[in-house]
Design a protein around this motif. Sequence first.
Motif, PDB file in Angstrom:
ATOM      1  N   ALA A  72     -21.108 -13.936  20.671  1.00  0.00           N
ATOM      2  CA  ALA A  72     -21.937 -13.369  21.738  1.00  0.00           C
ATOM      3  C   ALA A  72     -22.542 -14.439  22.634  1.00  0.00           C
ATOM      4  CB  ALA A  72     -23.048 -12.509  21.115  1.00  0.00           C
TER       5      ALA A  72
ATOM      6  N   GLY B 164     -25.157  -9.894  16.328  1.00  0.00           N
ATOM      7  CA  GLY B 164     -24.354  -9.303  17.386  1.00  0.00           C
ATOM      8  C   GLY B 164     -22.873  -9.303  17.052  1.00  0.00           C
ATOM      9  N   GLU B 165     -22.079  -8.773  17.970  1.00  0.00           N
ATOM     10  CA  GLU B 165     -20.638  -8.669  17.739  1.00  0.00           C
ATOM     11  C   GLU B 165     -19.920  -9.928  18.211  1.00  0.00           C
ATOM     12  OE1 GLU B 165     -18.935  -5.236  19.501  1.00  0.00           O
ATOM     13  OE2 GLU B 165     -19.651  -3.882  17.934  1.00  0.00           O
ATOM     14  N   ALA B 166     -18.795 -10.202  17.523  1.00  0.00           N
ATOM     15  CA  ALA B 166     -17.869 -11.237  17.975  1.00  0.00           C
ATOM     16  C   ALA B 166     -16.519 -10.581  18.227  1.00  0.00           C
ATOM     17  CB  ALA B 166     -17.734 -12.329  16.926  1.00  0.00           C
ATOM     18  N   GLU B 167     -15.823 -11.066  19.241  1.00  0.00           N
ATOM     19  CA  GLU B 167     -14.448 -10.644  19.469  1.00  0.00           C
ATOM     20  C   GLU B 167     -13.529 -11.508  18.610  1.00  0.00           C
ATOM     21  OE1 GLU B 167     -13.290  -9.623  23.732  1.00  0.00           O
ATOM     22  OE2 GLU B 167     -14.940 -11.038  24.008  1.00  0.00           O
TER      23      GLU B 167
ATOM     24  N   TYR C 101     -12.009 -16.532  17.553  1.00  0.00           N
ATOM     25  CA  TYR C 101     -13.262 -15.783  17.603  1.00  0.00           C
ATOM     26  C   TYR C 101     -14.060 -16.207  18.827  1.00  0.00           C
ATOM     27  CZ  TYR C 101     -11.956 -15.022  12.748  1.00  0.00           C
ATOM     28  OH  TYR C 101     -11.256 -14.703  11.613  1.00  0.00           O
TER      29      TYR C 101
ATOM     30  N   ALA D 107     -17.987 -10.585   6.834  1.00  0.00           N
ATOM     31  CA  ALA D 107     -18.058  -9.365   7.634  1.00  0.00           C
ATOM     32  C   ALA D 107     -16.712  -8.649   7.687  1.00  0.00           C
ATOM     33  CB  ALA D 107     -18.523  -9.704   9.051  1.00  0.00           C
ATOM     34  N   GLU D 108     -15.622  -9.415   7.725  1.00  0.00           N
ATOM     35  CA  GLU D 108     -14.294  -8.810   7.837  1.00  0.00           C
ATOM     36  C   GLU D 108     -13.687  -8.430   6.495  1.00  0.00           C
ATOM     37  OE1 GLU D 108     -11.770  -9.423  11.388  1.00  0.00           O
ATOM     38  OE2 GLU D 108     -12.113 -11.538  10.871  1.00  0.00           O
TER      39      GLU D 108
ATOM     40  N   ARG E  90     -10.072  -7.130  17.646  1.00  0.00           N
ATOM     41  CA  ARG E  90     -11.076  -6.319  16.966  1.00  0.00           C
ATOM     42  C   ARG E  90     -12.451  -6.880  17.255  1.00  0.00           C
ATOM     43  NH1 ARG E  90      -8.180 -10.258  14.333  1.00  0.00           N
ATOM     44  NH2 ARG E  90      -9.288 -11.394  12.706  1.00  0.00           N
ATOM     45  N   ALA E  91     -13.455  -6.060  17.010  1.00  0.00           N
ATOM     46  CA  ALA E  91     -14.847  -6.479  17.111  1.00  0.00           C
ATOM     47  C   ALA E  91     -15.387  -6.690  15.702  1.00  0.00           C
ATOM     48  CB  ALA E  91     -15.670  -5.438  17.843  1.00  0.00           C
ATOM     49  N   VAL E  92     -16.029  -7.817  15.483  1.00  0.00           N
ATOM     50  CA  VAL E  92     -16.608  -8.138  14.180  1.00  0.00           C
ATOM     51  C   VAL E  92     -18.120  -8.040  14.299  1.00  0.00           C
ATOM     52  CG1 VAL E  92     -16.774  -9.850  12.344  1.00  0.00           C
ATOM     53  CG2 VAL E  92     -14.697  -9.730  13.747  1.00  0.00           C
ATOM     54  N   VAL E  93     -18.713  -7.175  13.495  1.00  0.00           N
ATOM     55  CA  VAL E  93     -20.163  -6.955  13.556  1.00  0.00           C
ATOM     56  C   VAL E  93     -20.860  -7.983  12.674  1.00  0.00           C
ATOM     57  CG1 VAL E  93     -22.039  -5.324  13.176  1.00  0.00           C
ATOM     58  CG2 VAL E  93     -19.817  -4.498  13.976  1.00  0.00           C
TER      59      VAL E  93
END
Length: 250
Positions: free
Chosen positions: A188, A163-166, A185, A17-18, A156-159
Amino acid sequence: MWIGEFHDPRLVEVYDAECPWGWDDDFFMAVLAERSAHRVVDLGCGTGRLAIAMARAGHEVTAVDPAAAALAAARRKSGGERVHWLQGSAGQLPARSFDAAFMTSHVAQSFVDDEEWDGVLRGLRRALVPEGRLVFDSSDPAFEPWALWNPRDSWRAVVLPDGEAEAWSEAAEVEPNVWHVTERYRFADGREVANSATLRFRTEPELRASLREAGFRVDTIYGGWGREPVGLSGDGEFIVIAVVAPRLMS
């Protein structure tokens, strides 16, 4: 090496994702196309983004990584069946079997000890044919890439699909140009995971000397993905193209 990606499939999902396709991938594909190189090895292939693209372009690709979870994800991807995946290291590669070798995504920084780095370079030299090319990237320490590795600047927020992860980074200097980095990380569901590595940022003279000692001749070192000279790009990179040098007769 990053510790978490060896064991945790969730972190492999975060990595994908990143780290989508980017300018660096375009650069490496362009360099690969500049010279005939049917047989290619991708050392530190991760989840296989670039290896699969190389195979789709018609190259015979061997992709190597020590992380079983990353390789499992790579094999599942569309086009993964085109690549020969190998869990291991440069020392396992057969001699004179490849026209080009790639180490991308700053894999070179993971080899902190000089003896380990020399072993990687010598293993790749042995695996390459005469005049075979080695291409890799490493951050220029003059640009202090670690400056933003703190919770405030790196948050950052990782989609993800569910759902999103911080995410945020922390770093501590171990010795000059050597940093221990931890990526944290929070998912959710409340689960928290840490992924750590110690990274070495070699200077240009150090890279040149190590390549020479391992039997390579440096062709070019760029400073950015637009092929800018070292120090003249905001990318802050060393993008190295080296060639197997002939052995001197005693």
